[in-house]
Scaffold this active site. Structure first.
Site, PDB file in Angstrom:
ATOM      1  N   ASP A 162     -77.495  16.527  -3.058  1.00 38.41           N
ATOM      2  CA  ASP A 162     -76.723  16.559  -1.816  1.00 38.41           C
ATOM      3  C   ASP A 162     -76.072  17.928  -1.638  1.00 38.41           C
ATOM      4  O   ASP A 162     -76.037  18.477  -0.538  1.00 38.41           O
ATOM      5  CB  ASP A 162     -75.662  15.447  -1.847  1.00 38.41           C
ATOM      6  CG  ASP A 162     -76.287  14.110  -2.193  1.00 38.41           C
ATOM      7  OD1 ASP A 162     -77.140  13.650  -1.411  1.00 38.41           O
ATOM      8  OD2 ASP A 162     -75.975  13.548  -3.260  1.00 38.41           O
ATOM      9  N   HIS A 167     -73.079   9.020  -4.308  1.00 43.85           N
ATOM     10  CA  HIS A 167     -74.394   9.482  -3.848  1.00 43.85           C
ATOM     11  C   HIS A 167     -74.975   8.374  -2.972  1.00 43.85           C
ATOM     12  O   HIS A 167     -75.800   7.569  -3.394  1.00 43.85           O
ATOM     13  CB  HIS A 167     -75.326   9.770  -5.033  1.00 43.85           C
ATOM     14  CG  HIS A 167     -76.733  10.004  -4.579  1.00 43.85           C
ATOM     15  ND1 HIS A 167     -77.113  11.110  -3.851  1.00 43.85           N
ATOM     16  CD2 HIS A 167     -77.855   9.247  -4.693  1.00 43.85           C
ATOM     17  CE1 HIS A 167     -78.399  11.015  -3.555  1.00 43.85           C
ATOM     18  NE2 HIS A 167     -78.863   9.894  -4.056  1.00 43.85           N
TER      19      HIS A 167
HETATM   20  N1  NAD Z   1     -79.175  10.875  -7.355  1.00 47.12           N
HETATM   21  C1  NAD Z   1     -80.058  11.397  -6.528  1.00 47.12           C
HETATM   22  O1  NAD Z   1     -79.765  12.376  -5.823  1.00 47.12           O
HETATM   23  C2  NAD Z   1     -81.444  10.824  -6.373  1.00 47.12           C
HETATM   24  C3  NAD Z   1     -82.377  11.503  -5.579  1.00 47.12           C
HETATM   25  C4  NAD Z   1     -83.666  10.987  -5.457  1.00 47.12           C
HETATM   26  C5  NAD Z   1     -84.004   9.803  -6.084  1.00 47.12           C
HETATM   27  N2  NAD Z   1     -83.061   9.156  -6.836  1.00 47.12           N
HETATM   28  C6  NAD Z   1     -83.381   7.908  -7.552  1.00 47.12           C
HETATM   29  O2  NAD Z   1     -84.135   8.228  -8.701  1.00 47.12           O
HETATM   30  C7  NAD Z   1     -84.864   7.079  -9.114  1.00 47.12           C
HETATM   31  C8  NAD Z   1     -86.296   7.441  -9.471  1.00 47.12           C
HETATM   32  O3  NAD Z   1     -86.969   7.924  -8.332  1.00 47.12           O
HETATM   33  P1  NAD Z   1     -88.544   8.173  -8.364  1.00 47.12           P
HETATM   34  O4  NAD Z   1     -88.909   8.678  -7.007  1.00 47.12           O
HETATM   35  O5  NAD Z   1     -88.951   8.951  -9.550  1.00 47.12           O
HETATM   36  O6  NAD Z   1     -89.051   6.668  -8.510  1.00 47.12           O
HETATM   37  P2  NAD Z   1     -90.450   6.121  -9.044  1.00 47.12           P
HETATM   38  O7  NAD Z   1     -90.501   4.699  -8.595  1.00 47.12           O
HETATM   39  O8  NAD Z   1     -91.568   7.041  -8.712  1.00 47.12           O
HETATM   40  O9  NAD Z   1     -90.268   6.159 -10.629  1.00 47.12           O
HETATM   41  C9  NAD Z   1     -89.361   5.359 -11.295  1.00 47.12           C
HETATM   42  C10 NAD Z   1     -89.904   5.135 -12.682  1.00 47.12           C
HETATM   43  O10 NAD Z   1     -88.887   4.456 -13.435  1.00 47.12           O
HETATM   44  C11 NAD Z   1     -89.534   3.529 -14.254  1.00 47.12           C
HETATM   45  N3  NAD Z   1     -88.582   2.531 -14.743  1.00 47.12           N
HETATM   46  C12 NAD Z   1     -88.117   1.413 -14.130  1.00 47.12           C
HETATM   47  N4  NAD Z   1     -87.312   0.731 -14.946  1.00 47.12           N
HETATM   48  C13 NAD Z   1     -87.239   1.429 -16.101  1.00 47.12           C
HETATM   49  C14 NAD Z   1     -86.575   1.230 -17.328  1.00 47.12           C
HETATM   50  N5  NAD Z   1     -85.827   0.152 -17.540  1.00 47.12           N
HETATM   51  N6  NAD Z   1     -86.730   2.148 -18.310  1.00 47.12           N
HETATM   52  C15 NAD Z   1     -87.500   3.237 -18.125  1.00 47.12           C
HETATM   53  N7  NAD Z   1     -88.170   3.479 -16.974  1.00 47.12           N
HETATM   54  C16 NAD Z   1     -88.043   2.581 -15.983  1.00 47.12           C
HETATM   55  C17 NAD Z   1     -90.647   2.968 -13.368  1.00 47.12           C
HETATM   56  O11 NAD Z   1     -91.619   2.302 -14.120  1.00 47.12           O
HETATM   57  C18 NAD Z   1     -91.146   4.249 -12.711  1.00 47.12           C
HETATM   58  O12 NAD Z   1     -92.154   4.867 -13.496  1.00 47.12           O
HETATM   59  C19 NAD Z   1     -84.716   6.069  -7.978  1.00 47.12           C
HETATM   60  O13 NAD Z   1     -83.688   5.167  -8.329  1.00 47.12           O
HETATM   61  C20 NAD Z   1     -84.255   6.923  -6.814  1.00 47.12           C
HETATM   62  O14 NAD Z   1     -83.502   6.161  -5.878  1.00 47.12           O
HETATM   63  C21 NAD Z   1     -81.794   9.656  -6.989  1.00 47.12           C
END
Ligand code: NAD
Length: 333
Positions: A159, A187
């Site tokens: 952000d 966030h």
């Molecule tokens: N804070 C921020 O600014 C910000 C920005 C973008 C995305 N995000 C968040 O980041 C996260 C990941 O995003 P992404 O695009 O890589 O998603 P994605 O769905 O491509 O990947 C997520 C991965 O996490 C794995 N996973 C689920 N549960 C798990 C567990 N218990 N242990 C280990 N791995 C596990 C899934 O199998 C998957 O491979 C999401 O929650 C998204 O909302 C946060």
């Protein structure tokens, strides 16, 4: 050369990790002289994908990368790690209420907190990226009582980067000419992107952003909304959520935590609130922080207008509600 350090990325088969692992292994976070052992944690259905990621990391032929440890066992994933990027989380599915999302994630971050507590280094730096990031960080820390609370943080750096980039673009200056833009609170769409303490380099002179932009309606209106809704705009265009920019922001966050901030510069991090600026004590709230010797400190005594107070209140209330809901889920388990 230094001894290798162990770094874990969870959600290692996901899209953020796909960019993040490469950036870390290139030395962009811990330095070009710091060898690494990367731990890749994901869940059993993703083992095949994880194997592909391991193959690609090998094929990158990266000099700093000494070993890769793919696993689905948190006790292996967190063993002896010095830094943890908690990216994996349960995504919000259509029709899912906040409570359902919190409930699914609370369970994940409880297990990961317990594993960190048992097997990670006691000075491990934990960055939670997976949403709801602030409350996930709180839950994780709650289950890792042997690790200081200060070692848990949530990512609002994306952000911050978005906000600085909007301003650089508006004023026609490079991103390096924008400094000290703050993200307050959660966030989420209640976050408060605040340019009022920031400065901008124009014609060789650092000026307050408010003075240089000279458009209060913009700074208190569409600037804030654009940053708050940027994630949704990226999904709308890309049909997938921000991944490259999230990975870059995670690197920036951990890089500054590890290496410190330059004098007079601050960055935004979700950290445990001590009640500063009227925020609810005990929630993970994004503040401007300065970092020295790997310790962050909330920047104090910044002037807060009534407009800002209103915004801080909204995002603080949301975080308190999230905390209460998460705790009620934990109590009922
Ligand atoms: N804070 C921020 O600014 C910000 C920005 C973008 C995305 N995000 C968040 O980041 C996260 C990941 O995003 P992404 O695009 O890589 O998603 P994605 O769905 O491509 O990947 C997520 C991965 O996490 C794995 N996973 C689920 N549960 C798990 C567990 N218990 N242990 C280990 N791995 C596990 C899934 O199998 C998957 O491979 C999401 O929650 C998204 O909302 C946060």
């Amino acid at each position: 050369m230094a001894e290798p350090i162990r770094v874990v990325v969870t959600g290692a088969a996901g899209q953020i990790a796909y960019s993040l692992l490469y950036m870390i292994a290139r030395g962009e976070v811990f330095g070009k002289d710091q060898p690494l052992i990367l731990h890749l944690l994901d869940i059993p259905p993703m083992v095949g994908v994880l194997e592909g990621v391991v193959m690609e990391l090998a094929d990158c032929a990266l000099p700093l990368l000494r070993e890769v440890v793919p696993t689905t066992d948190p006790l292996v994933g967190f063993k002896d790690v010095s830094a943890a990027f908690l990216v994996g989380a349960m995504p919000r599915k259509e029709g899912m209420e906040r409570k359902d999302l919190l409930s699914a994630n609370v369970k994940i971050f409880k297990v990961q907190g317990e594993a960190l507590d048992k097997v990670a280094k006691k000075d491990v730096k934990v960055l939670v990226v997976g949403n709801p990031a602030n409350t996930n960080a709180l839950v994780c820390s709650n289950y890792a009582p042997s690790i200081p609370k200060e070692n848990f943080s949530a990512m609002t750096r994306l952000d911050q980067n978005r906000a600085a980039s909007q301003l650089a673009n508006k004023m026609g200056v490079p991103i390096t000419s924008v400094s000290n833009v703050i993200i307050w609170g959660n966030h989420s769409s209640t976050q408060y992107p605040d340019a009022s303490q920031g400065t901008i380099l124009i014609n060789g002179e650092w000026k307050p952003i408010a003075q240089a932009v000279n458009d209060n309606a913009y700074l208190q209106g569409s600037f804030i909304e654009t940053v708050q809704k940027r994630g949704a705009a990226v999904i709308g265009a890309r049909k997938m959520s921000s991944a490259m920019s999230a990975a870059k922001a995670a690197c920036d966050h951990m890089h500054d935590w590890w290496n410190g901030t330059a004098p007079g510069k601050f960055v935004s991090m979700g950290v445990f609130s001590d009640g500063s600026y009227g925020s609810p004590k005990g929630v993970v709230f994004s503040f401007p922080v300065e970092i020295k010797n790997k310790q962050w400190k909330i920047v104090d005594n910044l002037p807060i207008t009534d407009f800002a107070k209103g915004k801080l209140n909204v995002t603080g209330t949301e975080l308190q509600e999230e905390k209460d809901e998460a705790m009620s889920v934990l109590d009922s388990n």
